[in-house]
Scaffold this motif. Structure first.
Motif, short mmCIF file in Angstrom:
data_model
loop_
_atom_site.label_atom_id
_atom_site.label_comp_id
_atom_site.label_asym_id
_atom_site.label_seq_id
_atom_site.Cartn_x
_atom_site.Cartn_y
_atom_site.Cartn_z
N UNK A 190 -10.77 84.75 -20.50
CA UNK A 190 -10.75 85.61 -21.69
C UNK A 190 -10.40 84.83 -22.97
N UNK A 191 -9.52 83.85 -22.87
CA UNK A 191 -9.18 83.07 -24.06
C UNK A 191 -10.35 82.22 -24.54
N UNK A 192 -11.13 81.68 -23.60
CA UNK A 192 -12.31 80.89 -23.98
C UNK A 192 -13.36 81.78 -24.62
N UNK A 193 -13.54 82.99 -24.09
CA UNK A 193 -14.50 83.92 -24.70
C UNK A 193 -14.06 84.30 -26.11
N UNK A 194 -12.75 84.53 -26.28
CA UNK A 194 -12.23 84.88 -27.60
C UNK A 194 -12.42 83.72 -28.57
N UNK A 195 -12.31 82.51 -28.11
CA UNK A 195 -12.48 81.34 -28.97
C UNK A 195 -13.88 81.30 -29.58
N UNK A 196 -14.88 81.78 -28.84
CA UNK A 196 -16.24 81.82 -29.38
C UNK A 196 -16.29 82.69 -30.63
N UNK A 197 -15.60 83.83 -30.59
CA UNK A 197 -15.61 84.74 -31.73
C UNK A 197 -14.74 84.21 -32.87
N UNK A 198 -13.65 83.54 -32.57
CA UNK A 198 -12.82 82.96 -33.62
C UNK A 198 -13.60 81.91 -34.39
N UNK A 199 -14.39 81.13 -33.69
CA UNK A 199 -15.22 80.13 -34.36
C UNK A 199 -16.18 80.81 -35.31
N UNK A 200 -16.80 81.89 -34.88
CA UNK A 200 -17.76 82.60 -35.72
C UNK A 200 -17.09 83.15 -36.97
N UNK A 201 -15.85 83.58 -36.87
CA UNK A 201 -15.16 84.13 -38.03
C UNK A 201 -14.84 83.05 -39.05
N UNK A 202 -14.89 81.82 -38.66
CA UNK A 202 -14.59 80.73 -39.57
C UNK A 202 -15.76 80.44 -40.51
N UNK A 203 -16.92 81.03 -40.28
CA UNK A 203 -18.07 80.79 -41.13
C UNK A 203 -17.85 81.43 -42.50
N UNK A 204 -18.45 80.84 -43.51
CA UNK A 204 -18.38 81.40 -44.85
C UNK A 204 -19.77 81.35 -45.47
N UNK A 205 -19.87 81.79 -46.70
CA UNK A 205 -21.17 81.87 -47.36
C UNK A 205 -21.41 80.75 -48.36
N UNK A 206 -20.68 79.65 -48.23
CA UNK A 206 -20.97 78.50 -49.10
C UNK A 206 -22.37 77.99 -48.78
N UNK A 207 -23.07 77.59 -49.79
CA UNK A 207 -24.43 77.11 -49.62
C UNK A 207 -24.41 75.60 -49.36
N UNK A 208 -24.59 75.22 -48.10
CA UNK A 208 -24.66 73.81 -47.74
C UNK A 208 -25.97 73.57 -46.99
N UNK A 209 -26.38 72.33 -46.89
CA UNK A 209 -27.64 72.02 -46.23
C UNK A 209 -27.54 72.26 -44.72
N UNK A 210 -28.68 72.45 -44.10
CA UNK A 210 -28.73 72.66 -42.65
C UNK A 210 -28.15 71.46 -41.90
#
Length: 83
Positions: free
Chosen positions: A25-45
């Motif tokens: 369960x902690x590893x599964x939760x880590x996947x979502x925590x990583x996703x929450x770290x995304x932001x809308x700054x415009x950087x290259x691919x």
């Protein structure tokens, strides 16, 4: 905002979260925590870390530049399928 993020992740990466192979369960939760770290700054691919981040920027942030050829696949150096 949290529901939108969750729904976009399920659309983008549903198969990755549907049946994770023997993750705690902690590893599964880590996947979502990583996703929450995304932001809308415009950087290259080239500077993005994952396909999930590219999908987040395309869908949540509206950065159409992520999908230059308009085929639904953002940052084709990271993603091999549509979000």
């Amino acid at each position: 905002m949290g529901r939108i993020l969750f729904l976009s992740l399920m659309v983008c990466c549903g198969s990755a979260f549907a049946n994770p192979p023997d993750l705690s369960p902690l590893e599964r939760l880590a996947q979502f925590r990583t996703a929450q770290a995304f932001d809308c700054r415009n950087v290259s691919c080239k500077r993005l870390r994952s396909c999930a981040e590219a999908c987040y920027k395309l869908i949540q942030c509206g950065q159409k530049i992520r999908d230059r050829d308009n085929d639904g696949i953002p940052c084709e150096n990271l993603c091999s399928r549509r979000c």
